[in-house]
Design a protein around this motif. Structure first.
Motif, PDB file in Angstrom:
ATOM      1  N   THR A   1      -2.503  12.566   9.257  1.00 29.24           N
ATOM      2  CA  THR A   1      -2.114  12.847  10.637  1.00 29.24           C
ATOM      3  C   THR A   1      -0.688  13.380  10.685  1.00 29.24           C
ATOM      4  N   THR A   2       0.210  12.721   9.953  1.00 27.79           N
ATOM      5  CA  THR A   2       1.628  13.113   9.975  1.00 27.79           C
ATOM      6  C   THR A   2       1.985  14.087   8.858  1.00 27.79           C
ATOM      7  N   GLY A   3       1.142  14.179   7.822  1.00 24.92           N
ATOM      8  CA  GLY A   3       1.433  15.042   6.690  1.00 24.92           C
ATOM      9  C   GLY A   3       2.515  14.481   5.785  1.00 24.92           C
ATOM     10  N   LYS A   4       2.714  13.150   5.820  1.00 27.99           N
ATOM     11  CA  LYS A   4       3.767  12.514   5.029  1.00 27.99           C
ATOM     12  C   LYS A   4       3.213  11.328   4.245  1.00 27.99           C
ATOM     13  N   PHE A   5       3.935  10.990   3.157  1.00 29.80           N
ATOM     14  CA  PHE A   5       3.592   9.801   2.401  1.00 29.80           C
ATOM     15  C   PHE A   5       4.189   8.598   3.100  1.00 29.80           C
ATOM     16  N   GLU A   6       3.520   7.449   2.982  1.00 31.82           N
ATOM     17  CA  GLU A   6       4.028   6.241   3.605  1.00 31.82           C
ATOM     18  C   GLU A   6       3.660   5.027   2.769  1.00 31.82           C
ATOM     19  N   GLY A   7       4.449   3.991   2.933  1.00 33.08           N
ATOM     20  CA  GLY A   7       4.195   2.736   2.246  1.00 33.08           C
ATOM     21  C   GLY A   7       4.244   1.613   3.243  1.00 33.08           C
ATOM     22  N   ARG A   8       3.533   0.535   2.942  1.00 35.61           N
ATOM     23  CA  ARG A   8       3.515  -0.612   3.858  1.00 35.61           C
ATOM     24  C   ARG A   8       4.405  -1.725   3.312  1.00 35.61           C
ATOM     25  N   ASN A   9       5.350  -2.165   4.132  1.00 28.85           N
ATOM     26  CA  ASN A   9       6.163  -3.314   3.757  1.00 28.85           C
ATOM     27  C   ASN A   9       5.465  -4.569   4.277  1.00 28.85           C
ATOM     28  N   ALA A  10       6.187  -5.640   4.472  1.00 28.34           N
ATOM     29  CA  ALA A  10       5.569  -6.890   4.906  1.00 28.34           C
ATOM     30  C   ALA A  10       4.968  -6.818   6.305  1.00 28.34           C
TER      31      ALA A  10
ATOM     32  N   GLN B   1       0.839  -1.199   0.000  1.00 23.68           N
ATOM     33  CA  GLN B   1       0.000   0.000   0.000  1.00 23.68           C
ATOM     34  C   GLN B   1       0.872   1.245   0.000  1.00 23.68           C
ATOM     35  N   PHE B   2       0.425   2.277  -0.696  1.00 20.55           N
ATOM     36  CA  PHE B   2       1.086   3.568  -0.725  1.00 20.55           C
ATOM     37  C   PHE B   2       0.010   4.598  -0.446  1.00 20.55           C
ATOM     38  N   ARG B   3       0.220   5.489   0.513  1.00 25.32           N
ATOM     39  CA  ARG B   3      -0.829   6.421   0.907  1.00 25.32           C
ATOM     40  C   ARG B   3      -0.251   7.698   1.491  1.00 25.32           C
ATOM     41  N   PHE B   4      -1.110   8.711   1.624  1.00 20.79           N
ATOM     42  CA  PHE B   4      -0.738   9.950   2.307  1.00 20.79           C
ATOM     43  C   PHE B   4      -1.372   9.912   3.685  1.00 20.79           C
ATOM     44  N   ASN B   5      -0.555  10.086   4.715  1.00 31.60           N
ATOM     45  CA  ASN B   5      -1.053  10.070   6.091  1.00 31.60           C
ATOM     46  C   ASN B   5      -1.382  11.503   6.491  1.00 31.60           C
TER      47      ASN B   5
END
Length: 64
Positions: A45-54, A39-43
């Motif tokens: 709450t933190t104002g940052k982009f994030e991705g989910r690893n395993a 998954q790739f998304r904009f958070n």
């Protein structure tokens, strides 16, 4: 299920690509995170982009 049926049931959600405006990715708070690797998304709450690893979400940071 047949392969054709699997493809027919597949949905794209939250995707918008309008020329030079870019592609919209999923956006939500830290509490609204999913649990699927890749998954790739904009958070919001933190104002940052994030991705989910395993196993967890990782913030994508710019190179200093």
């Amino acid at each position: 299920m047949t392969k054709a049926r699997d493809i027919a049931d597949f949905k794209f959600e939250n995707i918008t690509d309008l020329g030079t405006e870019g592609t919209k990715v999923a956006s939500g708070t830290t509490e609204q995170r999913g649990s699927t690797a890749g998954q790739f998304r904009f958070n919001s709450t933190t104002g940052k982009f994030e991705g989910r690893n395993a196993s967890s979400f990782v913030t994508l940071e710019v190179t200093p």
